[in-house]
Each structure stands twice: as C-alpha cells, then as structure tokens.
Scaffold this motif. Structure first.
Motif, PDB file in Angstrom:
ATOM      1  N   LEU A 134       0.839  -1.199   0.000  1.00 11.80           N
ATOM      2  CA  LEU A 134       0.000   0.000   0.000  1.00 11.80           C
ATOM      3  C   LEU A 134       0.872   1.247   0.000  1.00 11.80           C
ATOM      4  CD1 LEU A 134      -2.703  -1.009   2.630  1.00 11.80           C
ATOM      5  CD2 LEU A 134      -2.952  -1.019   0.146  1.00 11.80           C
ATOM      6  N   PRO A 135       0.383   2.355  -0.540  1.00 12.08           N
ATOM      7  CA  PRO A 135       1.107   3.629  -0.426  1.00 12.08           C
ATOM      8  C   PRO A 135       1.259   4.039   1.035  1.00 12.08           C
ATOM      9  CG  PRO A 135      -0.580   3.754  -2.130  1.00 12.08           C
ATOM     10  CD  PRO A 135      -0.798   2.460  -1.403  1.00 12.08           C
ATOM     11  N   PRO A 136       2.261   4.861   1.353  1.00 14.94           N
ATOM     12  CA  PRO A 136       2.490   5.239   2.762  1.00 14.94           C
ATOM     13  C   PRO A 136       1.271   5.885   3.428  1.00 14.94           C
ATOM     14  CG  PRO A 136       4.359   5.865   1.408  1.00 14.94           C
ATOM     15  CD  PRO A 136       3.288   5.413   0.461  1.00 14.94           C
ATOM     16  N   LEU A 137       0.563   6.757   2.699  1.00 13.45           N
ATOM     17  CA  LEU A 137      -0.593   7.426   3.297  1.00 13.45           C
ATOM     18  C   LEU A 137      -1.720   6.440   3.577  1.00 13.45           C
ATOM     19  CD1 LEU A 137      -1.987  10.009   4.189  1.00 13.45           C
ATOM     20  CD2 LEU A 137      -2.717  10.374   1.817  1.00 13.45           C
ATOM     21  N   GLU A 138      -2.010   5.573   2.640  1.00 15.32           N
ATOM     22  CA  GLU A 138      -3.065   4.581   2.846  1.00 15.32           C
ATOM     23  C   GLU A 138      -2.695   3.609   3.969  1.00 15.32           C
ATOM     24  OE1 GLU A 138      -4.169   2.599  -0.678  1.00 15.32           O
ATOM     25  OE2 GLU A 138      -4.690   4.412  -1.789  1.00 15.32           O
ATOM     26  N   LYS A 139      -1.415   3.319   4.089  1.00 14.77           N
ATOM     27  CA  LYS A 139      -0.965   2.432   5.162  1.00 14.77           C
ATOM     28  C   LYS A 139      -1.187   3.072   6.532  1.00 14.77           C
ATOM     29  CE  LYS A 139       2.973  -0.483   6.431  1.00 14.77           C
ATOM     30  NZ  LYS A 139       4.369  -0.823   6.101  1.00 14.77           N
ATOM     31  N   LYS A 140      -0.886   4.364   6.642  1.00 10.14           N
ATOM     32  CA  LYS A 140      -1.097   5.065   7.911  1.00 10.14           C
ATOM     33  C   LYS A 140      -2.581   5.182   8.243  1.00 10.14           C
ATOM     34  CE  LYS A 140       3.176   7.756   7.674  1.00 10.14           C
ATOM     35  NZ  LYS A 140       3.763   9.117   7.596  1.00 10.14           N
ATOM     36  N   VAL A 141      -3.386   5.427   7.211  1.00 11.98           N
ATOM     37  CA  VAL A 141      -4.836   5.512   7.432  1.00 11.98           C
ATOM     38  C   VAL A 141      -5.382   4.167   7.899  1.00 11.98           C
ATOM     39  CG1 VAL A 141      -7.048   5.855   6.278  1.00 11.98           C
ATOM     40  CG2 VAL A 141      -5.167   7.425   5.840  1.00 11.98           C
ATOM     41  N   LYS A 142      -4.869   3.094   7.350  1.00 12.93           N
ATOM     42  CA  LYS A 142      -5.310   1.760   7.749  1.00 12.93           C
ATOM     43  C   LYS A 142      -4.945   1.470   9.195  1.00 12.93           C
ATOM     44  CE  LYS A 142      -5.234  -3.041   6.166  1.00 12.93           C
ATOM     45  NZ  LYS A 142      -4.671  -3.985   5.156  1.00 12.93           N
ATOM     46  N   VAL A 143      -3.729   1.860   9.587  1.00 15.58           N
ATOM     47  CA  VAL A 143      -3.309   1.664  10.988  1.00 15.58           C
ATOM     48  C   VAL A 143      -4.172   2.502  11.927  1.00 15.58           C
ATOM     49  CG1 VAL A 143      -1.406   2.005  12.610  1.00 15.58           C
ATOM     50  CG2 VAL A 143      -0.953   1.045  10.353  1.00 15.58           C
ATOM     51  N   LEU A 144      -4.465   3.737  11.533  1.00 13.06           N
ATOM     52  CA  LEU A 144      -5.298   4.610  12.364  1.00 13.06           C
ATOM     53  C   LEU A 144      -6.710   4.055  12.507  1.00 13.06           C
ATOM     54  CD1 LEU A 144      -5.593   7.291  13.903  1.00 13.06           C
ATOM     55  CD2 LEU A 144      -6.179   8.378  11.727  1.00 13.06           C
ATOM     56  N   SER A 145      -7.244   3.504  11.440  1.00 12.25           N
ATOM     57  CA  SER A 145      -8.596   2.944  11.500  1.00 12.25           C
ATOM     58  C   SER A 145      -8.672   1.741  12.434  1.00 12.25           C
ATOM     59  CB  SER A 145      -9.053   2.544  10.097  1.00 12.25           C
ATOM     60  OG  SER A 145      -8.241   1.499   9.579  1.00 12.25           O
ATOM     61  N   ARG A 146      -7.553   1.045  12.620  1.00 12.17           N
ATOM     62  CA  ARG A 146      -7.539  -0.075  13.553  1.00 12.17           C
ATOM     63  C   ARG A 146      -7.415   0.387  15.001  1.00 12.17           C
ATOM     64  NH1 ARG A 146      -3.426  -4.361  10.481  1.00 12.17           N
ATOM     65  NH2 ARG A 146      -4.820  -4.852   8.735  1.00 12.17           N
ATOM     66  N   LEU A 147      -6.844   1.555  15.219  1.00  9.27           N
ATOM     67  CA  LEU A 147      -6.679   2.057  16.586  1.00  9.27           C
ATOM     68  C   LEU A 147      -7.979   2.610  17.159  1.00  9.27           C
ATOM     69  CD1 LEU A 147      -3.240   3.895  16.274  1.00  9.27           C
ATOM     70  CD2 LEU A 147      -3.688   1.666  17.312  1.00  9.27           C
ATOM     71  N   VAL A 148      -8.811   3.205  16.320  1.00  5.64           N
ATOM     72  CA  VAL A 148     -10.091   3.771  16.775  1.00  5.64           C
ATOM     73  C   VAL A 148     -11.164   2.696  16.659  1.00  5.64           C
ATOM     74  CG1 VAL A 148     -11.765   5.622  16.450  1.00  5.64           C
ATOM     75  CG2 VAL A 148      -9.346   6.019  15.952  1.00  5.64           C
ATOM     76  N   PRO A 149     -11.850   2.367  17.744  1.00  3.22           N
ATOM     77  CA  PRO A 149     -12.866   1.304  17.682  1.00  3.22           C
ATOM     78  C   PRO A 149     -13.990   1.613  16.703  1.00  3.22           C
ATOM     79  CG  PRO A 149     -12.317   1.834  19.962  1.00  3.22           C
ATOM     80  CD  PRO A 149     -11.689   2.890  19.113  1.00  3.22           C
ATOM     81  N   GLY A 150     -14.363   0.604  15.929  1.00  2.00           N
ATOM     82  CA  GLY A 150     -15.488   0.721  15.028  1.00  2.00           C
ATOM     83  C   GLY A 150     -15.264   1.564  13.803  1.00  2.00           C
ATOM     84  N   CYS A 151     -14.006   1.844  13.443  1.00  2.00           N
ATOM     85  CA  CYS A 151     -13.725   2.736  12.314  1.00  2.00           C
ATOM     86  C   CYS A 151     -12.850   2.081  11.247  1.00  2.00           C
ATOM     87  CB  CYS A 151     -13.049   4.014  12.813  1.00  2.00           C
ATOM     88  SG  CYS A 151     -14.087   5.037  13.848  1.00  2.00           S
ATOM     89  N   ARG A 152     -12.968   0.791  11.104  1.00  2.00           N
ATOM     90  CA  ARG A 152     -12.143   0.121  10.094  1.00  2.00           C
ATOM     91  C   ARG A 152     -12.672   0.311   8.680  1.00  2.00           C
ATOM     92  NH1 ARG A 152      -9.595  -5.601  12.200  1.00  2.00           N
ATOM     93  NH2 ARG A 152      -8.592  -4.776  14.073  1.00  2.00           N
ATOM     94  N   SER A 155     -15.004   6.354   5.776  1.00  2.00           N
ATOM     95  CA  SER A 155     -14.271   7.264   4.908  1.00  2.00           C
ATOM     96  C   SER A 155     -13.248   8.063   5.709  1.00  2.00           C
ATOM     97  CB  SER A 155     -15.242   8.208   4.204  1.00  2.00           C
ATOM     98  OG  SER A 155     -15.951   8.983   5.157  1.00  2.00           O
ATOM     99  N   LEU A 156     -12.316   8.684   5.002  1.00  2.22           N
ATOM    100  CA  LEU A 156     -11.261   9.435   5.678  1.00  2.22           C
ATOM    101  C   LEU A 156     -11.792  10.622   6.480  1.00  2.22           C
ATOM    102  CD1 LEU A 156      -8.267   9.808   6.224  1.00  2.22           C
ATOM    103  CD2 LEU A 156      -8.086  11.074   4.071  1.00  2.22           C
ATOM    104  N   PRO A 157     -12.730  11.426   5.972  1.00  4.56           N
ATOM    105  CA  PRO A 157     -13.261  12.520   6.812  1.00  4.56           C
ATOM    106  C   PRO A 157     -13.939  12.019   8.087  1.00  4.56           C
ATOM    107  CG  PRO A 157     -13.796  12.900   4.513  1.00  4.56           C
ATOM    108  CD  PRO A 157     -13.247  11.517   4.582  1.00  4.56           C
ATOM    109  N   GLU A 162     -13.921  11.013  13.974  1.00  2.00           N
ATOM    110  CA  GLU A 162     -14.001  10.054  15.074  1.00  2.00           C
ATOM    111  C   GLU A 162     -12.702  10.041  15.878  1.00  2.00           C
ATOM    112  OE1 GLU A 162     -16.432   7.930  16.097  1.00  2.00           O
ATOM    113  OE2 GLU A 162     -17.914   8.631  14.653  1.00  2.00           O
ATOM    114  N   THR A 163     -11.564  10.149  15.203  1.00  5.57           N
ATOM    115  CA  THR A 163     -10.273  10.140  15.893  1.00  5.57           C
ATOM    116  C   THR A 163     -10.120  11.352  16.799  1.00  5.57           C
ATOM    117  OG1 THR A 163      -9.290   8.974  14.010  1.00  5.57           O
ATOM    118  CG2 THR A 163      -7.785  10.026  15.547  1.00  5.57           C
ATOM    119  N   THR A 164     -10.542  12.517  16.308  1.00  2.12           N
ATOM    120  CA  THR A 164     -10.457  13.735  17.115  1.00  2.12           C
ATOM    121  C   THR A 164     -11.297  13.620  18.383  1.00  2.12           C
ATOM    122  OG1 THR A 164     -10.121  15.035  15.098  1.00  2.12           O
ATOM    123  CG2 THR A 164     -10.783  16.230  17.084  1.00  2.12           C
TER     124      THR A 164
END
Length: 204
Positions: A134-152, A155-157, A162-164
């Motif tokens: 995966l591209p670096p940005l998509e990889k980071k977004v994927k990791v972030l989506s796993r850290l926040v419950p229920g957000c796998r 969409s990015l917005p 939800e992360t905020t």
C-alpha cells in the motif's frame, strides 16, 4: 370562505404546521457545548464521568491476578466512557457492543481452531499469495482505522472526526483517573499516618 375551509379541515392545518417546522441539524462529534468548550474538555462532563467511573469500580468484581485486575479496570473505564458519549459516535457504539462480540468470539473459538488446522494442511500444498504494498498514506490511514474502535470501514473525513473525538475523550479519561488515583493515594497515606500516631500514643 377560504378561512372557514381551513378551520373546518384540521388535517390541512396539521400538514402546514409540519412543513413550517425546522429540522435541527445534528451536532457533530466533539462540537462545542453551551460553555464554548468542546464536550470532553468541559469540567461538568469530567465530573459526571468521574462519578460514573467510581460507581462502576465499586461494583467491580476483584479478579485473582494483578493483570486481570488492571484489565477489568480498563474495560470498566472504557465502558463508562462509551456510556458518557451516549452512543453518538462510532467508537462509543463499538465499545458498548464489544461485550457481545467477545462472547461470540469465545463461542466460535473452538470452531476457528479446527478450521485453522484444516487450512494449514491445505496451505502447505498451495503457493503463498503475494501481498500488495500500500502507499504510505493509505498504510497510515489503515493503521489509524484499527486504533479507533469501530472505524475500520469508514471514509477518511469520518475517520478523522471520530479520531479527534476519541482522543479528546481519552484525554479526559486520563485526567479523571489521575485525579481519582491521587485521592486514593492521599486517603491511604493519611490513614497510615493516623495509624502510626495512634500506635505511638499507645506506647507513650
């Protein structure tokens, strides 16, 4: 004649009143409250969360080991935090439904083990699949989506919103638990000092 027809027809009046009603927009997660501060930075919200957390910890069963105790306290703190969010966010709803998913996972654990054993026997005869990078940005977004419950699968917005809100809620949780820990340590030290003074008085 028009006025008499409108008066004699209550359904028409009700339809007009419904059309005139304004739909209130939904407040996004982490929106400022009446005091002008975000929800999780409000002192009232922190006090309410602290009271609910103390009540949950008082009714908590004491596990046998220290690791089980810390895990139970963490789960209770997360459950109270999700209840304080009133289910308005994905992460809070995911935490509230986490108990049911854990039970289902425990029930299906034996079936998954049997399926893995069968899959291991078949995978030995097949070639391993090539994983796409995966591209670096998509990889980071994927990791972030796993850290926040229920957000796998959001969409990015929505993920950023939800992360905020989740980070702000966790910051309030840390402040509340730090405050409660300080109160408990102060109570223990004062009781120990009182016990030492009474023992000295008995000796004297």
């Amino acid at each position: 004649m028009a006025e008499s027809s409108s008066i004699s027809n209550p359904d028409a009046n009700s339809n007009l009143s419904r059309k005139r009603r304004k739909i209130e927009p939904k407040t996004p997660a982490g929106a400022p409250t009446e005091t002008g501060r975000p929800r999780w930075q409000n002192d009232v919200e922190q006090q309410i969360y602290s009271l609910k957390l103390v009540d949950a910890l008082c009714h908590l069963r004491r596990p046998d080991s220290a690791a089980a105790t810390s895990r139970a306290v963490r789960n209770a703190a997360d459950q109270v935090l999700a209840v304080s969010a009133r289910g308005k966010t994905r992460w809070s709803r995911a935490i509230l439904t986490g108990r049911l998913s854990l039970r289902l996972a425990h029930i299906n654990k034996k079936h998954k083990k049997a399926a893995k054993r069968a899959a291991v026997g078949e995978s030995r005869t097949k070639k391993p699949a090539v994983q796409k990078k995966l591209p670096p940005l998509e990889k980071k977004v994927k990791v972030l989506s796993r850290l926040v419950p229920g957000c796998r699968k959001v969409s990015l917005p929505n993920l950023l919103e939800e992360t905020t809100d989740y980070i702000a809620a966790l910051e309030m949780q840390v402040k509340a638990m730090t405050f409660l820990t300080g109160l408990l340590n102060g109570a223990v030290s004062s009781s120990a000092a009182a016990g030492g003074d009474s023992s000295l008085a008995d000796r004297g």
